[in-house]
Design an enzyme around this catalytic site. Structure first.
Site: not given
Ligand code: E4P
Length: 224
Positions: A85
């Site tokens: 990522k």
């Molecule tokens: C995506 O891969 C992220 O980990 C995640 O969806 C972030 O979400 P949040 O806005 O709830 O932190």
């Protein structure tokens, strides 16, 4: 649309994997930081992979291309199926380009617009993650941006996979599926909430009551 779980919590992953409804897990540094610090990052990621046996997105924390690539190499050495990522920055895009040349799957994260999604695709991303909830938080329409991205992907014939991320409620799941997202990555609480319906609970209660009635009547009739 496939479902991923957005968590680094092993109990949550075990429970949901048991139901057979998820094909992957996405993590990020915030999710990792919520868990027991006595377990190393590597150990946690490997345990997640063992449980889910499918996609696991592991985020880098370097902000420079070379650091990101070094981290990616290390993660891949733990398990070659890892998806790396990478944040949506110019350095991140360069790292994605390099990793894509080496056929290492990448998930470009922190995408908030169609133009960022297009750039991530062009750099060679395997997955592009649009953060719906965080857009809604600042009074932008996250689903409208997802609709744009899905339409562009159709028109252009792009093959990178669209992840609806930062999901906040069950309506987001429905709208992501309607828009044509390939994957929704969902926090445990929202996923569990989306499985519940009071009519299902009431239906089970009534079936069990009726069955008890039947058994009682049958026992009575056998006594006569
Ligand atoms: C995506 O891969 C992220 O980990 C995640 O969806 C972030 O979400 P949040 O806005 O709830 O932190």
């Amino acid at each position: 649309m496939e479902l991923f779980l957005d968590t680094a919590n092993l109990q949550q992953i075990k429970e949901v994997a048991e139901m057979g409804i998820i094909s992957g897990v996405t993590t990020n540094p915030t999710l990792i930081a919520k868990e027991d610090p006595s377990v190393s990052f590597k150990q946690r990621i490997l345990e997640i992979y063992q449980i889910v046996g499918g996609h696991v997105s592991v985020e880098v924390v370097s902000t420079e291309k070379d650091g990101m690539i070094r981290e990616a190499e290390e993660i891949i050495s733990w398990f070659p199926e890892a998806t790396i990522k990478i944040p949506m920055t110019p350095q991140g895009l360069s790292a994605v380009k390099e990793l894509s040349k080496r056929e290492i799957p990448t998930n470009v994260t922190l995408i908030f617009s169609a133009t960022q999604a297009i750039a991530a695709h062009q750099a060679g991303a395997t997955y592009v993650s649009l953060f719906l909830g965080r857009l809604d938080d600042i009074a932008y329409d996250g689903i409208a941006v997802l609709n744009d991205i899905c339409e562009i992907w159709d028109v252009q014939g792009y093959d990178s996979l669209i992840i609806a991320a930062s999901i906040r409620n069950p309506i987001h799941i429905v709208e992501a599926a309607r828009a044509g997202a390939d994957i929704a990555t969902i926090p445990y609480n929202v996923l569990m909430q989306s499985l519940k319906n009071p009519l299902t609970d009431r239906g089970i209660e009534l079936f069990l009551q009726d069955y008890d009635k039947f058994i009682t009547e049958r026992q009575k009739s056998m006594l006569i």
